[in-house]
Design an enzyme around this catalytic site. Structure first.
Site, short mmCIF file in Angstrom:
data_model
loop_
_atom_site.label_atom_id
_atom_site.label_comp_id
_atom_site.label_asym_id
_atom_site.label_seq_id
_atom_site.Cartn_x
_atom_site.Cartn_y
_atom_site.Cartn_z
CB SER A 192 -4.47 0.50 10.52
OG SER A 192 -4.80 1.17 9.32
CD GLN A 224 -2.60 -1.05 2.69
OE1 GLN A 224 -3.51 -0.26 2.89
NE2 GLN A 224 -2.19 -1.89 3.61
CG ASN A 225 4.08 1.33 2.48
OD1 ASN A 225 3.02 1.61 3.01
ND2 ASN A 225 5.03 0.64 3.09
CG ASP A 271 7.99 3.58 1.10
OD1 ASP A 271 8.29 2.54 0.48
OD2 ASP A 271 7.57 3.56 2.28
CG HIS A 314 -2.96 2.74 -2.01
ND1 HIS A 314 -3.00 2.57 -0.66
CD2 HIS A 314 -4.04 2.08 -2.51
CE1 HIS A 314 -4.05 1.83 -0.33
NE2 HIS A 314 -4.69 1.51 -1.43
#
Ligand code: NAD
Length: 240
Positions: free
Chosen positions: A184, A88-89, A91, A106
């Site tokens: 999360s 999901q990062n 970076d 994402h």
């Protein structure tokens, strides 16, 4: 030899110990911003300088951090398993650690895309900023080199479709081992991915705030920070 398929689903928590703030933790940098003022398509239309500046700050920060032990340890699994990372990062710390197969759900901070052709006209910023000093920076009015339309961050904004969710589901469905790290599990559809895993697949969740889930079978919780939990699990999987 038939190699087992491992899918690793990562979230902001794996990069926290590199110095990249998470989204929801109390010290999360993003709690200083209202998401709807920054991370939406409307915000880009009405508040373009603020949105571009927000992502430029994230890009600058990326130049100042390094992959941590968790990113690096995961690459060792490739000696024994078919490994796919679904992150999901936004970076690039998995890339810089040396992982081979990374699917970004994402988007990616280092890239920009055309507002009119977001799936086809995608560029690494550094290739557009050739010869310039700050190659990490997007200019407010940078134009697409192919069609001349405005460029935008290559980021999936809130309320936008997640084009890579289908290939991610395919990967998860084929996995014999699913490892979830530092998320999360509140952002959908990414959070629903674990429900596509085979019921007999072996699942691990590494997160200091992880809670048991009655909806997921064969789940082992490792309630540790990524730099502690990941090396332990990698060690175990390499010995099996
Ligand atoms: P989140 O902020 O909602 O949750 C972070 C999770 O990481 C929490 O469960 C927390 O307990 C855990 N965590 C904190 N420190 C940890 C550590 N040292 N080791 C392991 N786990 C740790 O993040 P999310 O679930 O990934 O969702 C946030 C969204 O924001 C994502 O979609 C992502 O695109 C975006 N985001 C990305 C980055 C990044 O690219 N590094 C950073 C912030 C936000």
């Amino acid at each position: 030899m038939n190699r087992k398929n491992i899918v690793i689903l990562t979230g902001a928590g794996i990069s926290a110990e590199s110095g990249v703030p998470t989204f929801r933790d109390s010290d999360g940098l993003w709690c200083n911003y209202k998401v709807e003022e920054i991370c939406t398509h409307d915000a880009l239309d009405w508040n373009r300088p603020v949105v571009i500046d927000f992502y430029n700050q994230r890009r600058k920060q990326l130049d100042e951090v390094q992959p941590n032990k968790a990113h690096i340890e995961l690459t060792k699994l490739e000696t024994k398993y078919n490994v796919n990372i679904v992150t999901q990062n936004v970076d690039d710390l998995h890339e810089r650690a040396g992982s081979s197969n990374i699917l970004h759900l994402h988007g990616e901070l280092r890239k920009v895309c055309c507002t009119s052709h977001p799936d086809d006209h995608v560029f690494k910023l550094e290739t557009l900023k050739h010869g310039e000093k700050e190659t990490w920076k997007q200019g407010e009015n940078d134009k697409c080199p192919i069609c001349g339309d405005l460029l935008r961050p290559y980021i999936v904004f809130f309320n936008e479709a997640v084009p890579n969710i289908e290939p991610a589901v395919d990967l998860v469905q084929k996995a014999e081992i699913l490892i979830i790290i530092g998320t999360s599990l509140q952002v959908y559809p990414a959070a629903s991915l674990m429900y596509y895993a085979k019921s007999d697949s072996v699942k691990y969740l590494i997160d200091p705030k992880a809670e048991p889930s009655s909806r997921v079978s064969n789940l082992t919780i490792i309630k540790e920070k990524a730099t502690i939990g990941v090396p332990q699990l990698v060690d175990k999987l390499l010995k099996e």
